[in-house]
Scaffold this motif. Structure first.
Motif, PDB file in Angstrom:
ATOM      1  N   PRO A 115      39.613  -2.900 -12.033  1.00  0.00           N
ATOM      2  CA  PRO A 115      39.681  -1.852 -11.018  1.00  0.00           C
ATOM      3  C   PRO A 115      38.346  -1.701 -10.293  1.00  0.00           C
ATOM      4  O   PRO A 115      37.286  -1.936 -10.879  1.00  0.00           O
ATOM      5  N   LEU A 116      38.414  -1.331  -9.033  1.00  0.00           N
ATOM      6  CA  LEU A 116      37.195  -1.051  -8.266  1.00  0.00           C
ATOM      7  C   LEU A 116      36.853   0.414  -8.479  1.00  0.00           C
ATOM      8  O   LEU A 116      37.640   1.300  -8.142  1.00  0.00           O
ATOM      9  N   ILE A 117      35.699   0.655  -9.051  1.00  0.00           N
ATOM     10  CA  ILE A 117      35.307   2.014  -9.420  1.00  0.00           C
ATOM     11  C   ILE A 117      34.109   2.448  -8.596  1.00  0.00           C
ATOM     12  O   ILE A 117      33.183   1.660  -8.353  1.00  0.00           O
ATOM     13  N   GLU A 118      34.156   3.696  -8.180  1.00  0.00           N
ATOM     14  CA  GLU A 118      33.100   4.266  -7.338  1.00  0.00           C
ATOM     15  C   GLU A 118      31.704   3.942  -7.873  1.00  0.00           C
ATOM     16  O   GLU A 118      31.446   4.077  -9.068  1.00  0.00           O
ATOM     17  N   GLY A 119      30.830   3.528  -6.970  1.00  0.00           N
ATOM     18  CA  GLY A 119      29.448   3.276  -7.339  1.00  0.00           C
ATOM     19  C   GLY A 119      29.170   1.829  -7.730  1.00  0.00           C
ATOM     20  O   GLY A 119      28.032   1.361  -7.681  1.00  0.00           O
ATOM     21  N   GLN A 120      30.221   1.117  -8.048  1.00  0.00           N
ATOM     22  CA  GLN A 120      30.112  -0.292  -8.422  1.00  0.00           C
ATOM     23  C   GLN A 120      29.808  -1.119  -7.163  1.00  0.00           C
ATOM     24  O   GLN A 120      30.216  -0.766  -6.062  1.00  0.00           O
ATOM     25  N   THR A 121      29.085  -2.218  -7.314  1.00  0.00           N
ATOM     26  CA  THR A 121      28.898  -3.126  -6.176  1.00  0.00           C
ATOM     27  C   THR A 121      29.343  -4.514  -6.589  1.00  0.00           C
ATOM     28  O   THR A 121      29.312  -4.865  -7.773  1.00  0.00           O
ATOM     29  N   PHE A 122      29.771  -5.276  -5.605  1.00  0.00           N
ATOM     30  CA  PHE A 122      30.149  -6.662  -5.891  1.00  0.00           C
ATOM     31  C   PHE A 122      29.893  -7.506  -4.652  1.00  0.00           C
ATOM     32  O   PHE A 122      29.892  -6.998  -3.537  1.00  0.00           O
ATOM     33  N   LYS A 142      34.375   6.428  -3.330  1.00  0.00           N
ATOM     34  CA  LYS A 142      35.467   7.256  -3.824  1.00  0.00           C
ATOM     35  C   LYS A 142      36.628   7.229  -2.838  1.00  0.00           C
ATOM     36  O   LYS A 142      36.442   7.348  -1.636  1.00  0.00           O
ATOM     37  N   ALA A 143      37.831   7.065  -3.347  1.00  0.00           N
ATOM     38  CA  ALA A 143      38.999   6.916  -2.484  1.00  0.00           C
ATOM     39  C   ALA A 143      39.163   8.107  -1.543  1.00  0.00           C
ATOM     40  O   ALA A 143      39.552   7.960  -0.402  1.00  0.00           O
ATOM     41  N   GLY A 144      38.871   9.309  -2.018  1.00  0.00           N
ATOM     42  CA  GLY A 144      39.046  10.505  -1.209  1.00  0.00           C
ATOM     43  C   GLY A 144      38.091  10.587  -0.033  1.00  0.00           C
ATOM     44  O   GLY A 144      38.300  11.364   0.884  1.00  0.00           O
ATOM     45  N   LEU A 145      37.038   9.776  -0.052  1.00  0.00           N
ATOM     46  CA  LEU A 145      36.038   9.837   1.013  1.00  0.00           C
ATOM     47  C   LEU A 145      36.358   8.899   2.163  1.00  0.00           C
ATOM     48  O   LEU A 145      35.658   8.850   3.147  1.00  0.00           O
ATOM     49  N   GLN A 146      37.416   8.121   1.998  1.00  0.00           N
ATOM     50  CA  GLN A 146      37.715   7.186   3.069  1.00  0.00           C
ATOM     51  C   GLN A 146      38.283   7.937   4.273  1.00  0.00           C
ATOM     52  O   GLN A 146      38.873   9.000   4.130  1.00  0.00           O
TER      53      GLN A 146
END
Ligand SMILES: [Cu+2]
Length: 159
Positions: A115-122, A142-146
């Motif tokens: 899963p892609l989790i807030e704060g993670q980078t790739f 965060k999904a809600g910030l989109q």
């Protein structure tokens, strides 16, 4: 007025240090991705790719360690129906930017490995027909910030 100017300045400084550049002038901004939904096998990422070289280049490969496949998609909406289609031969014209954003063109991460989790980078690597490649660092938000025009309920018709 003043606070928005400061915010913009901060953003410009941030993107200036975050740019990745190939030796012949193709650049990518740092990008972002919304958090993936629970159990989702696909994700989406955005970045801006700029062609400062003197010639048209074609994207021949996309890859990221977080997904088994990465594709470039165009999204359009007509009569309330959202459609996505793969961009078969993505070309970048000299001097132009390809800006990926919610509701439009995007990187499709297919077969998410985690899963892609807030704060993670790739990293997401874009390879061109010239043989060169650039890597964008993608930060998960965060999904809600989109932005509102990006529906998290959007379903993809992927194989
Ligand atoms: Cu898509």
């Amino acid at each position: 007025m003043r606070s928005s100017f400061l915010a913009m300045t901060g953003l410009l400084v941030f993107s200036a240090v975050a740019l990745a550049q190939s030796h012949t002038g193709i650049m990518t901004s740092a990008g972002w991705a919304p958090e993936s939904l629970a159990g989702a096998k696909t994700g989406i990422a955005y970045a801006t790719v700029m062609n400062h070289s003197g010639k048209t280049v074609e994207i021949t490969a996309l890859s990221s360690p977080v997904a088994s496949t990465v594709e470039l998609h165009d999204q359009s909406q007509k009569d309330g129906v959202v459609t996505m289609r793969r961009v078969e031969v993505p070309r970048l014209i000299p001097g132009k930017s390809m800006k990926l954003k919610p509701g439009g063109r995007h990187f499709m991460l297919i077969g998410l490995k985690e899963p892609l989790i807030e704060g993670q980078t790739f990293p997401l690597t874009i390879t061109f027909d010239s043989g060169e490649s650039v890597t964008a660092e993608i930060t998960v938000k965060k999904a809600g910030l989109q932005p509102a025009d990006e529906s998290p309920k959007l379903e993809h018709d992927h194989h």
